[in-house]
Design an enzyme around this catalytic site. Sequence first.
Site, mmCIF file in Angstrom:
data_model
loop_
_atom_site.group_PDB
_atom_site.id
_atom_site.type_symbol
_atom_site.label_atom_id
_atom_site.label_comp_id
_atom_site.label_asym_id
_atom_site.label_seq_id
_atom_site.Cartn_x
_atom_site.Cartn_y
_atom_site.Cartn_z
ATOM 1 N N ALA B 38 0.681 -1.918 -0.193
ATOM 2 C CA ALA B 38 -0.175 0.010 0.011
ATOM 3 C C ALA B 38 0.982 1.184 -0.248
ATOM 4 C CB ALA B 38 -1.042 0.089 0.592
ATOM 5 N N THR B 39 0.851 1.640 -1.180
ATOM 6 C CA THR B 39 1.964 2.904 -1.710
ATOM 7 C C THR B 39 1.561 3.428 -2.815
ATOM 8 O OG1 THR B 39 4.125 3.879 -0.458
ATOM 9 C CG2 THR B 39 4.454 2.505 -1.761
ATOM 10 N N THR B 40 2.405 3.971 -2.794
ATOM 11 C CA THR B 40 2.657 4.354 -4.739
ATOM 12 C C THR B 40 5.085 5.436 -4.370
ATOM 13 O OG1 THR B 40 0.724 5.695 -4.958
ATOM 14 C CG2 THR B 40 2.886 5.605 -6.716
ATOM 15 N N LYS B 71 9.798 6.528 2.460
ATOM 16 C CA LYS B 71 9.843 5.609 1.369
ATOM 17 C C LYS B 71 11.262 5.512 0.357
ATOM 18 C CE LYS B 71 5.010 5.367 1.862
ATOM 19 N NZ LYS B 71 3.634 4.641 1.503
#
Lengths: 244, 263
Positions: B38-40, B71
């Site tokens: 869950a991220t981009t 991140k």
Amino acid sequence: MFEEPYRWVEAVSNRREYLDEQLKAGSPVLALPCREGIFLLSASSGTQKVYEIYDRIAMGAIGHPADVERLRNVILDMAHVEGFNRSPSDVTARRLIQFGLAPMVKTAFEEIAHAPFIIRLLIAELGPADAPVLYTLNYDGVFKEEHRALLLAPNEEAAERSAAIMKTLSKKADRPMAELFEEAFKAWGLAECEANKLEAHLKETLKERRIEAVLLSSAIPGPSKYHELSKDEIADLTQSWSAD
Amino acid sequence: MSGGDFLNLLKKDGYGFGTPAASPYPMDPNGKTGLTSATTILAFKYKDGIMIAGDRRATAGTTVMHDRADKVIDIDRYAVMAIAGVPATAFEMARVLSHTFKYYRRSQLQDLSLEGKVRALSRLLKENAPMALQGVGAVAPIFAVYDPLIKEGRIYFYDILGAEFEVVEFATTGSGSPGIRGALHHHNKWSDTPANEAGEEEAIVLAMRLLETAAEFDVATSGVKKADNIFPTIKTIDKEGVHTVPLDRLNALYREKVSPNDV
């Protein structure tokens, strides 16, 4: 053979003479607190003499290349495992010397049935608030902390020849490295030759050997504060000797 | 002597990376781990090097755990790793990788080759495969690095088992990535200035617009939160090394070119 105390003391004394003899041809290493941080200087004909150990720590050494390599690997391993398991700020020169190298070197020196380390080394660290911290470690395990300009000399005569300039340099820690370079190079050169041969010796060194000049400075971006001066940077600093 | 291999040195010291654990989550017989990434995160080439960016949200299921996660992580002066996946494993991988590169350089007295760096991350992912397949530690990173030999940035993405793929133009991963993958392809194919011809400012704006687009369609990707001063992490890599785009520059560009009508 060594069960009698006198024989053991005699053997250790002989070993000291042997090690001093082995080290006397070594090329000196100079460590100089300056405005940027700490400047390290030496010259080599083959094996490197100044090394990066950790983010804020460098090492210089005189001695047998294989022994230098063994001890360098010991502190590299210690520093990186400690820096990973705890934090880079837990890796300090004092811990590396006091708990790592010194006991190991002393044990090797006193175990007279085995070969000692043929080494004299210097550890330089940009300490808390970027204060310069310097340590020397002798082949017998004796270590000393310093905070001013320091010369790792192959013998006492060499150290004495450079003593006057080193004393002056110690009072100039607030000056930039480029301003101190000429004096530093002379101090280094005097540890290799007599004053009347200095000029010629420095010129020959520039021609024949590799100058190792390293700056430990908090101004260097990223976690590693170790910067090895390039050939061009060294050429700029040594123009006056290289001109003819 | 460890031959410059930091992971082996750690293992001798008792460290276990990717050690399978008794997991409460059984393996899915269809091979799906059930994990959300869950991220981009995204990376693309621009005129001077590589732009690499990531949103700031960390989630656990449907819960937002943290909105200030970084991140996009510097690994060394010329390399950056952007992480999608389980943070505990991903951050640990980044730490191991960073120490691996510097330990190699200091012990072997030379930099690890670009191929060596790319393989080092692949090896970590392979060692982590048991954890990833148990559903508790999957990571799908992007690795971007400047290649001093060809004087050009290079971008790699990895699957959770360690397969590495070099991309020509861009890479995107994470739950919000499918949408912006298409958007970036469209941009490169039909816009007047494809990403690899964009200057730095244009590239930063493009990265922010893409992340805003991802946030629009993916709840696990956070958009900009001006009130809280939360902006994506955006870095560039060029011949000088890695640079982090400062917050005030992101703020100004966001107000001017990403969301000018947003009061």
